[in-house]
Motif scaffolding. Structure first.
Motif, short mmCIF file in Angstrom:
data_model
loop_
_atom_site.label_atom_id
_atom_site.label_comp_id
_atom_site.label_asym_id
_atom_site.label_seq_id
_atom_site.Cartn_x
_atom_site.Cartn_y
_atom_site.Cartn_z
N SER A 34 -7.28 2.55 -5.54
CA SER A 34 -6.30 3.27 -6.36
C SER A 34 -5.75 4.48 -5.60
CB SER A 34 -6.90 3.67 -7.70
OG SER A 34 -7.71 4.81 -7.57
N THR A 35 -6.55 5.07 -4.72
CA THR A 35 -6.03 6.15 -3.88
C THR A 35 -4.99 5.59 -2.90
OG1 THR A 35 -8.11 7.37 -4.03
CG2 THR A 35 -6.65 7.96 -2.22
N MET A 36 -5.33 4.47 -2.27
CA MET A 36 -4.42 3.86 -1.30
C MET A 36 -3.13 3.35 -1.95
SD MET A 36 -5.52 4.06 1.73
CE MET A 36 -6.70 5.40 1.76
N ALA A 37 -3.22 3.06 -3.25
CA ALA A 37 -2.05 2.51 -3.94
C ALA A 37 -0.89 3.50 -3.99
CB ALA A 37 -2.44 2.09 -5.37
N LEU A 38 -1.22 4.80 -3.96
CA LEU A 38 -0.11 5.77 -4.05
C LEU A 38 -0.33 7.02 -3.20
CD1 LEU A 38 2.70 5.86 -5.30
CD2 LEU A 38 1.77 7.17 -7.20
N ASN A 39 -0.88 6.81 -1.99
CA ASN A 39 -0.86 7.96 -1.05
C ASN A 39 0.29 7.78 -0.07
OD1 ASN A 39 -1.83 5.99 0.63
ND2 ASN A 39 -3.52 7.19 1.46
N ARG A 40 1.17 6.85 -0.36
CA ARG A 40 2.41 6.59 0.38
C ARG A 40 2.21 5.83 1.68
NH1 ARG A 40 5.62 5.37 -1.69
NH2 ARG A 40 7.56 6.42 -1.19
N LEU A 41 0.97 5.50 2.00
CA LEU A 41 0.73 4.73 3.22
C LEU A 41 1.42 3.36 3.14
CD1 LEU A 41 -0.80 4.51 5.94
CD2 LEU A 41 -2.64 3.41 4.67
N ILE A 42 1.23 2.69 1.99
CA ILE A 42 1.83 1.35 1.87
C ILE A 42 3.34 1.45 1.63
CG2 ILE A 42 -0.30 0.28 1.05
CD1 ILE A 42 0.97 0.24 -1.77
N GLY A 43 3.83 2.67 1.47
CA GLY A 43 5.27 2.87 1.31
C GLY A 43 5.98 3.12 2.64
N LEU A 54 -12.37 13.78 -8.36
CA LEU A 54 -11.73 12.69 -9.12
C LEU A 54 -12.76 11.95 -9.97
CD1 LEU A 54 -9.05 11.02 -9.46
CD2 LEU A 54 -10.02 9.46 -7.76
N THR A 55 -12.41 11.69 -11.23
CA THR A 55 -13.33 10.93 -12.08
C THR A 55 -12.71 9.65 -12.63
OG1 THR A 55 -12.64 12.16 -14.04
CG2 THR A 55 -14.50 13.06 -12.81
N ILE A 56 -11.40 9.49 -12.47
CA ILE A 56 -10.74 8.27 -12.97
C ILE A 56 -9.83 7.71 -11.87
CG2 ILE A 56 -9.31 7.25 -14.78
CD1 ILE A 56 -9.76 9.73 -16.48
N PRO A 57 -10.18 6.53 -11.32
CA PRO A 57 -9.29 5.94 -10.32
C PRO A 57 -8.06 5.38 -11.02
CG PRO A 57 -11.36 4.69 -10.53
CD PRO A 57 -11.33 5.68 -11.64
N ALA A 58 -6.90 5.88 -10.69
CA ALA A 58 -5.69 5.39 -11.37
C ALA A 58 -4.39 5.87 -10.71
CB ALA A 58 -5.69 5.82 -12.84
N THR A 59 -4.20 7.18 -10.68
CA THR A 59 -2.85 7.65 -10.37
C THR A 59 -2.59 7.91 -8.91
OG1 THR A 59 -3.31 10.03 -10.50
CG2 THR A 59 -2.94 8.88 -12.58
N GLY A 60 -3.64 8.08 -8.12
CA GLY A 60 -3.45 8.42 -6.71
C GLY A 60 -3.12 9.89 -6.49
N SER A 61 -3.05 10.65 -7.57
CA SER A 61 -2.66 12.07 -7.48
C SER A 61 -3.60 12.86 -6.58
CB SER A 61 -2.62 12.68 -8.89
OG SER A 61 -2.01 13.95 -8.88
N GLU A 62 -4.83 12.37 -6.40
CA GLU A 62 -5.82 13.06 -5.57
C GLU A 62 -5.43 13.08 -4.09
OE1 GLU A 62 -6.25 10.30 -7.27
OE2 GLU A 62 -6.98 8.69 -5.96
N MET A 63 -4.46 12.27 -3.69
CA MET A 63 -4.06 12.26 -2.28
C MET A 63 -2.54 12.15 -2.13
SD MET A 63 -5.56 9.83 0.77
CE MET A 63 -5.72 10.44 2.46
N ASN A 64 -1.81 12.68 -3.11
CA ASN A 64 -0.36 12.65 -2.94
C ASN A 64 0.29 13.92 -3.46
OD1 ASN A 64 0.30 12.45 -5.75
ND2 ASN A 64 0.08 10.22 -5.68
N THR A 65 1.62 13.94 -3.36
CA THR A 65 2.37 15.17 -3.62
C THR A 65 3.01 15.18 -5.01
OG1 THR A 65 4.36 14.15 -2.72
CG2 THR A 65 2.96 15.36 -1.17
#
Lengths: 399, 399
Positions: free
Chosen positions: B256-265, B145-156
């Motif tokens: 930014s990873t935690m924002a969309l790896n669904r943990l907070i969901g 990962l080079t840009i913290p933003a989308t969370g795609s690095e740890m989600n589906t």
């Protein structure tokens, strides 16, 4: 200023969370698997969990092994290992709390252990940590959690007690992290008060052993740790008053998983000193694990106060709302409020409550000396707590 | 009172986090794998990431595919699919930000797609969500990962734009969740200011789309969400002032990873309305994704204020420190402070900043009508936002 440690975070357990989710078991274990269902003394037969599991797996091939005790015994686990080998078990289903899950993890590794004596899987007094066996094979594990406390349902750790040598020792293996864990908060409705309280304290101390360490400006880990503590503090009185409050049960169950799935440990140091000293007390007299933590934590925090100052100050400010005063005063406040919280939910925090008197200090210190020799380093985040330090820590605890 | 939703949380990506960790790549990809390394326009050749990857994989078999753009195009990805098939690629390594990772996820599925037209993998105007192809095979993915933003690095999830039909559509597949993701905060040192700001706003909105939903007494998810927002707010000015502040970079990357790896969901509803409306604007005029979110969020929050009241009040109290006033005042404060924060870091929050005028409202609404037909339900956590609601939402945004 110190920055966060590099870290690896790998927590592949599939969590299935919520009321009435045990029925989903059938989709999580291969149809053809030969399953050994492992549980404790039979409380699951009284609260309906056993029936739910059997119903969910009625078309699976399930054998059973019961009798896992708190502080799970090597002597018991080894009997299950024999069954796994003889019956070619290829899936282990742990149904219970941390003791059942920890025993299952040991059974998983021991069933594939190529050596002679499975006790050598663990770091013990004749088995140094640095020479520890590194397994490459294990029987896959799933869990149905019934006691929120240890976090074992989503982590790699397990602690085993050997009755004959009075040793209580732990290790970690990525191989044994559960494939799935089913967390139905309703399974905890029937827990005895003592286990509720023990679970809350155990989870709380898991958090502080990661959170109350050297300050490394790890904002996510710190905020998440505070979130877990805040949840335990706010929900504990609710479940103690109303055991069937679903929200509070769910919050405590999820909090206890988060307390030790290593997420809040990302980037920070780990201080297992309270657990290590507690384990020795349990090994000596079979005290409840959580009670030993509550008896010891004050001494550890006071002894290491200077090194933990920044985090203790954060805790005082953010958890206990103390904005005024010196750092020293805030740190003292964080420690005393933590003890006060434990007491408020009915947890004693004295050494005498776990059967320890002044004349036992030396034995505990001697045991820690054995442990530090096995590990090759001292206790705590700085690995600098040895025998003499333990004596000083015990002096700082309430008698 | 509402309680938390049942949920499944399964996030098996191995995160390797920290400075100088790209060298660990070599241990994470099988030695025999035939790797396709996928990246963007070549900024990784300027900031040293490309060299680090090549050095780490010097004994691996690596082919390359470059040219993935922001809002990654179907038309580009499909060329990589041809390579994967022709060369029997068996590992995909995405090196870049969310666009590169999302494209890689599509390539992973499309390379194994048995149908005729890989566009049918996505839900599009002639392909209803309920009839969507369910893949059973995919090429495994790893990411640097080079840009913290989308969370795609740890989600589906992945979002793909088709240039020819001006559609921007997304889906999720557990199969494409990365096996590992390497997060070295130093890779973000050289990011242009615009991408830093975009990433912070994208992450922020990922959090609010989970946090600012129906109140379900989900204490862990709420506290964790607040922790992520708090981190973004406190660290944003630091990195904008000092791009090489390692701590702040690390905190933003992990946030930014935690924002969309669904943990907070976990246990809460999901409200993707801001993203959905934003996607249509980007599909129309290729605006930066995050800028569309900043332009639209105010309208969504005001339009849904009554349903989101309890959470907006929590946000006002805990994030923005407003303890006094009515609920209505607190909710308004949470919305206005969020807009103020975006503005403070240089993010505009007007529709005109993303090229939208009043005369474009109808086209956006018509597009949303197409989308809701494809999905079979409306936007937002209650699935009740349709064409007419979108017109009202756009009226509530700043012009």
């Amino acid at each position: 200023m110190l920055t966060c440690n590099n870290f690896v975070f790998h927590s592949p357990t599939k969590i299935i969370f919520g009321a009435k989710t045990i029925s989903q078991l059938k989709n999580e274990i291969p149809q053809k698997a030969k399953i050994l269902m492992i549980y404790g003394s039979g409380s699951i037969k009284k609260n309906g969990v056993y029936d739910q599991v059997k119903e969910a797996l009625k078309e699976h091939n399930v054998m059973e092994f019961s009798g896992i005790t708190p502080n799970p015994r090597y002597e018991t686990a080894i009997k299950a290992v024999e069954i796994c080998k003889k019956e070619n078990i290829d899936f282990l289903l742990a149904v219970g709390g941390g003791s059942v899950i920890d025993a299952t993890k040991f059974i998983s590794i021991a069933s594939k252990y190529p050596g002679k004596d499975p006790w050598d899987i663990m770091p013990h007094k004749n088995n140094q940590l640095k020479n520890l066996f590194q397994p490459t094979e294990a029987i896959p594990i799933g869990t149905v959690l019934t006691i929120p406390a240890t976090g074992s349902e989503m982590n790699t750790g397990y602690v085993i007690t050997r009755e004959s040598t009075k040793e209580k020792v732990g290790r970690i293996d990525q191989l044994v992290i559960p494939k799935f864990s089913i967390l139905d908060p309703e399974t905890s409705y029937s827990l005895p008060k003592r286990q509720i309280i023990n679970g809350i304290v155990d989870s709380f101390v898991h958090v502080t052993e990661q959170y109350l360490t050297t300050f490394r400006n790890t904002k996510i880990s710190d905020r998440f740790a505070e979130g877990v503590i805040d949840t335990l503090i706010s929900e504990a009185p609710v479940v103690l008053k109303n055991p069937k409050d679903y929200s509070a049960r769910a919050n405590i169950m999820w909090a206890s998983t988060m307390a030790l799935n290593r997420l809040i440990g990302c980037g920070v140091d780990f201080d297992g000193a309270t657990h290590s000293i507690g384990h020795e007390i349990t090994a000596m007299n079979d005290s409840d694990h959580a009670k030993t933590l509550a008896a010891v934590i004050k001494g550890v925090l006071i002894y290491k106060k200077q090194q933990k100052m920044k985090k203790l100050v954060l805790m005082a400010e953010r958890i206990y709302g103390k904005k005024e005063g010196t750092d020293e005063e805030k740190a003292d406040f964080a420690i005393s409020e933590t003890i006060k919280f434990f007491n408020s939910i009915g947890m004693k925090t004295t050494l005498s409550s776990v059967g320890i008197k002044k004349e036992n200090f030396q034995e505990i210190a001697d045991r820690i000396e054995e442990r530090t020799k096995t590990m090759g380093f001292g206790l705590g985040e700085h690995r600098d707590i040895y025998k003499d330090d333990v004596l000083k820590i015990l002096e700082l605890c309430d008698p």
